[in-house]
Design an enzyme around this catalytic site. Structure first.
Site, PDB file in Angstrom:
ATOM      1  N   ASP A 132      10.898 -66.855  64.797  1.00  0.00           N
ATOM      2  CA  ASP A 132      10.674 -65.438  65.061  1.00  0.00           C
ATOM      3  C   ASP A 132       9.191 -65.163  65.218  1.00  0.00           C
ATOM      4  O   ASP A 132       8.477 -65.991  65.785  1.00  0.00           O
ATOM      5  CB  ASP A 132      11.281 -64.588  63.935  1.00  0.00           C
ATOM      6  CG  ASP A 132      11.958 -63.341  64.470  1.00  0.00           C
ATOM      7  OD1 ASP A 132      11.228 -62.429  64.884  1.00  0.00           O
ATOM      8  OD2 ASP A 132      13.195 -63.302  64.493  1.00  0.00           O
ATOM      9  N   HIS A 163       9.242 -58.017  62.899  1.00  0.00           N
ATOM     10  CA  HIS A 163      10.592 -58.507  63.208  1.00  0.00           C
ATOM     11  C   HIS A 163      10.914 -59.760  62.398  1.00  0.00           C
ATOM     12  O   HIS A 163      11.980 -59.860  61.764  1.00  0.00           O
ATOM     13  CB  HIS A 163      10.703 -58.788  64.707  1.00  0.00           C
ATOM     14  CG  HIS A 163      12.104 -59.028  65.186  1.00  0.00           C
ATOM     15  ND1 HIS A 163      12.682 -60.276  65.196  1.00  0.00           N
ATOM     16  CD2 HIS A 163      13.040 -58.179  65.681  1.00  0.00           C
ATOM     17  CE1 HIS A 163      13.914 -60.190  65.676  1.00  0.00           C
ATOM     18  NE2 HIS A 163      14.154 -58.921  65.976  1.00  0.00           N
ATOM     19  N   SER A 328      19.941 -58.645  66.344  1.00  0.00           N
ATOM     20  CA  SER A 328      18.869 -59.356  65.646  1.00  0.00           C
ATOM     21  C   SER A 328      18.999 -59.202  64.141  1.00  0.00           C
ATOM     22  O   SER A 328      18.499 -60.020  63.378  1.00  0.00           O
ATOM     23  CB  SER A 328      17.497 -58.826  66.082  1.00  0.00           C
ATOM     24  OG  SER A 328      17.174 -59.264  67.366  1.00  0.00           O
TER      25      SER A 328
END
Length: 964
Positions: A132, A163, A328
């Site tokens: 990520d 994120h 996600s």
């Protein structure tokens, strides 16, 4: 005493409020609360007239604040979250979890991870790779970050977006917003820059390092449409072949079908879709089917499972918690659950990508009213997966585990249309999961065994399958057709397919491992419909990205430059298909050239958004077919070489300019096909709103008709010249643009031809206003010869264009369509048609009839072999689902329970504890009133005039000073 009375009063309110808490709670409104220098988060819940507030002192200021209000209405069943409760086994929309909407969602507890925590399982000794945006070095939520690596061109290991931190927190956060496996070994792979840029080469290097470090689980909350990025796809296969369990997000391109992202669409990867906390499929979650297999085959079932992906709380960049939505989010929920499950298995050698997927899909809870291309096998059930894994024996299994063409809505689209003699074979693409080893094979051939009492001999079956099952999986394509003897028969037919899978022995001297599985089949058969009701969809001449650059059909959609949804009636033309079925038409799919179908069986050939070229033999056959009664409807799109050059783009990954290989449709090829009837489209590009037959319409980047027979019907409209706008940024209005033409072949028994210049009104991808009504009218014309009066007498009817003065588009020089075409091939003088391929020939399996009754319930009939859930009994813990929350100021961060689980103050099982408190409160209140009555009897009364009290009573009970 006053405090006691207040406390008792609160209990009375609680008791009286029991009815309200037991009612169904319905969402009234969401309101963003302001955050001017806020130091805490307030969540407000309204039960009728009672308002309750909860404060979250640790929530960061940059999080979205929601003030949630709920109103009680109808009764609601409440139950415990324990494994044996009715609630957990029910997957209905209405459950007691609605009571928890006041408290930020802690997804690990909602999925009952704390049951495994209390058993001592916390993900210890499991290596998890998070690919990520990175993670800061001293983030307070993580205690076991083993390694951070950076594979980008930026010189930092930290997360600049948040994120990656969120994803890692859902998997392994140890406090505040608790992750599933707080003791797991985290390996952070930074593969995205702060500008959200990444390259395939970065992933390949990072994947190699993950293999070297022997990762157990790998989470990829990323994806894209390019399933033909061969280096990437091959490396994913290599990863899973090295026993890395890969979990990946299915994509955020829903609710459109055919929008699966890679690598989640691969057989060896666990593809995860998203649901909300009401068990509704999230609107953003991508839908199946896979499009790898088009046009000749049919897609596989994906996603594999779904789980919570909307409004889930996870770690913030600097600490604290934040809420995010998307697949996600759903992907690390499953990755965290998988990590936790791996730590519970004593025999680690039994855990592999296939056995883990088998356990997850076998334990998943099916959501009612949702089809398999939306939910896969259902909702993640962590505890049931734990039970299956801990009684697992290596075996093969199938996904789906049965084929029931009568079961709606789960088996949509198969259940939406019965089969009949003479129709195109129904293809079901089944995935074989091989938990016995990374490689395997199908022994001999699959067997077809029809049930004679259930008319199984009325269908025939053919097989196509992987010669080698690697890694851990393969495909089994089953083609189903109706036998000639059942041409006029109606009923249900059943049988089953038997498949034996073999894998090499675990040791050199051991025997080969084998596993036999059955695939039940159930179909609805009807007599063949009349020709006028049968529509054939041309799939063979539809192309899409990948591998080539096939641009979008609507040039206004600049954020979605690629045509990548498959152009299939069950993907981005799903709504059109549903409409045609509701109107009584039977729609079949042609995945081979025009030379491979019997035109006498069909009323209309429907060609929509065609990008492929045509074999000369196809052109000749189609002319004969139309002369003999087949009708043709063509929905075209734009094609302008100047505009095509304008919409080129530079691909950072390949470091090349990408030029479109066609326009929205391959108009030059269509014109060659239609030229025999003196028809053709222009290179004009138009858009605009208009009204046709009292219906509001929108023309989105369509072309016009350049020429049409004189005795045909042509409808014109006034539009903007979108081509001029794209090329010169100028605006011009063009009148009398021919967009619709209807023509009857003059030969006796001839068919009819319809041309329309825009397909966007049928396409779910970017449709603004549908034209299904127009398709109905056109099918009435092509199938029955009924000319719609609204068109034949339209004020917009004009004389058909002769073609004089109208430019017909030429193929763009230097295009690379031949690289991706099934028709063209490269030659020294330029691309030329290939040799016409042979038509598909199915080898029908020899039936082995069974004179026995078929199982009545195919769904519950199938389960993993050698699995006995009763052997793995969960401990009967007190149903206390603690809601983890941020630490209060000054509160110790020490964990109270062995294994590192920090219980919070908020009891998540509100529905169970409230009746207990209410009963105790009622008892206390009753006791209180009894005491007060006794006191009142013994308390001296104030003397009133002319009233005398007995002295004996006064002496027996001397006066007391009342408490204030």
């Amino acid at each position: 005493m006053k405090l006691v009375n207040i406390w008792l009063l609160l209990l009375v309110v609680l008791l009286c409020g029991k009815r309200h808490l037991g009612d169904r709670l319905e969402k009234k409104s969401f309101e963003k609360a302001p955050c001017p220098g806020c130091s805490h988060l307030t969540l407000k819940v309204e039960f009728s007239s009672t308002v309750v507030e909860y404060a979250d002192p640790g929530a960061p200021c940059n999080d979205t604040r929601w003030s949630q209000k709920w109103q009680s209405s109808r009764p609601l069943r409440r139950a415990s979250l324990s494994l044996g409760s009715g609630f957990w086994h029910a997957t209905g929309r209405h459950s007691s979890r609605r009571l928890l909407r006041a408290i930020p969602r802690q997804v690990a507890q909602t999925l009952q991870a704390d049951v495994l925590w209390q058993m001592g399982y916390t993900g210890a000794n499991v290596r998890v790779a998070v690919f990520d945006t990175g993670l800061s070095e001293k983030h307070p939520h993580f205690k076991n970050v083993k390694e951070r690596t950076n594979w980008t061109n930026e010189r930092t290991l930290d997360d600049g977006l948040g994120h990656g931190t969120f994803v890692a927190g859902v998997i392994a956060s140890m406090r505040e917003c608790q992750g599933f496996a707080p003791d797991a070994e985290l390996h952070i792979f930074r593969v995205f820059t702060n500008n959200q840029v990444s390259y395939t080469s970065w992933f390949l290097d990072a994947f190699n390092y993950a293999i070297l470090k022997k990762m157990d689980v790998l989470n990829l909350s990323i994806g894209g449409p390019d399933f033909m990025d061969h280096p990437f796809v091959d490396k994913v296969w290599e990863l899973t072949a090295n026993n890395v369990i890969m979990v990946s997000a299915i994509g955020n391109d829903g609710p459109l079908y055919g929008t699966l992202n890679n690598p989640a669409d691969q057989m060896d990867v666990i593809g995860v879709g998203g649901i909300d906390f009401e068990d509704n499929i999230a609107r953003f979650s991508s839908r199946g089917m896979t499009t790898w297999e088009l046009p000749g085959g049919y897609g596989r079932v994906k996603p594999d499972i779904v789980t919570y992906g909307a409004g889930v709380r996870g770690s913030g960049v600097k600490g604290g918690c934040r809420a995010l939505s998307g697949t996600s989010v759903a992907s690390p929920v499953v990755a965290g659950a998988v990590t936790l499950l791996v730590s519970t298995v004593q025999k680690r050698e039994l855990v592999n990508p296939a056995s883990m997927k088998q356990a997850l899909i076998a334990s998943a809870r099916r959501l009612p009213g949702v089809n398999m291309f939306e939910q896969g096998h259902g909702k993640l059930d962590l505890l049931r997966a734990y039970q299956i894994l801990n009684s697992y024996k290596p075996q093969a299994s199938l996904s789906p585990s049965y084929i029931d063409l009568t079961e709606c809505p789960y088996m949509w689209p198969y259940c939406s249309q019965p089969i009949y003699y003479g129709g195109m074979p129904t293809i079901v693409n089944v995935t074989i999961l091989n938990g016995m080893g990374v490689t395997g094979r199908i022994v001999d051939k699959p067997d077809w065994q029809p049930y004679l009492p259930q008319n199984g001999d009325n269908i025939e079956v053919a097989f196509s399958y992987s010669s080698v099952l690697w890694p851990w999986s393969g495909y089994l394509a089953i083609s189903i057709s109706v036998t000639k003897k059942a041409a006029s028969w109606e009923g249900v037919a059943q049988g089953h397919v038997t498949v034996t899978v073999a894998s090499p022995a675990e040791s050199k001297n051991g025997a080969e491992q084998t596993s036999t599985v059955k695939l039940p089949i159930k179909v609805k058969i009807i007599p063949a419909p009349p020709r006028s009701k049968r529509v054939l969809w041309d799939q063979y001449h539809n192309l899409r990205y990948p591998p080539g650059y096939f641009p979008r059909d609507n040039l206004r959609m600049k954020n979605d430059p690629l045509d990548w949804n498959g152009d299939h009636i069950h993907t981005n033309f799903r709504d059109m298909y549903q409409h045609l079925r509701s109107m009584g038409y039977f729609v079949e799919v042609l995945g081979s050239p025009f030379t491979c179908f019997d035109a006498s069986q069909y009323g209309t050939l429907l060609m929509v958004d065609s990008e492929e070229e045509y074999f000369p033999e196809e052109v000749a056959k189609l002319r004969r077919d139309v002369d003999n009664g087949l009708s043709l409807i063509v929905f075209s799109d734009w094609y302008n070489t100047s505009v095509m050059r304008k919409v080129k783009f530079y691909d950072e990954n390949t470091r090349q300019w990408w030029m479109p290989d066609t326009g929205g449709a391959n108009v030059p090829a269509l014109n060659e096909l239609l030229s025999v009837w003196n028809m053709g489209f222009s290179d004009g590009l138009y858009e605009g709103d208009f009204t046709l037959a009292n219906h509001d319409m929108y023309y989105a980047s369509g072309c016009s008709i350049a020429k049409f027979p004189e005795d045909g019907i042509v409808i014109t409209q006034t539009f903007k010249d979108q081509g001029l706008e794209v090329l010169k940024q100028e605006t011009a209005v063009v009148e009398n643009v021919p967009i619709l033409g209807l023509y009857q072949i003059p030969a006796e028994g001839g068919g009819r031809i319809v041309l329309y210049g825009d397909s966007n009104c049928l396409d779910d991808s970017h449709r603004q206003k549908d034209c299904f009504w127009l398709l109905d009218a056109l099918l009435q014309y092509t199938s029955y010869g009924v000319t719609p009066p609204s068109l034949s007498h339209s004020g917009n009817r004009q004389r058909p264009p002769s073609g004089a003065g109208s430019a017909t588009p030429e193929r763009m020089e230097g295009n690379h369509l031949h690289r991706y075409s099934k028709v063209l091939e490269a030659r020294l003088g330029g691309p030329e048609p290939r040799a016409l391929p042979a038509c598909p020939h199915l080898s029908w399996a020899k039936p082995q009839p069974l004179n026995e009754t078929a199982p009545s319930n195919l769904w519950k009939h199938q389960k993993l072999l050698s699995i006995d859930l009763d052997k793995v009994v969960l401990p009967n813990f007190r149903s206390n689902r603690p809601q983890v929350r941020p630490l209060s100021p000054g509160e110790s961060g020490a964990w109270d329970i062995p294994g590192g689980i920090m219980p919070g103050r908020y009891n998540q099982e509100v529905g169970q504890t409230i009746p207990v408190f209410a009963f105790l409160g009622a008892m206390v209140v009753l006791a209180f009133f009894v005491v007060q009555i006794n006191k009142a009897r013994s308390r001296p009364k104030r003397r009133k005039p002319r009233v005398k009290r007995p002295q004996l009573m006064q002496q027996a009970h001397p006066p007391k000073t009342p408490s204030v």
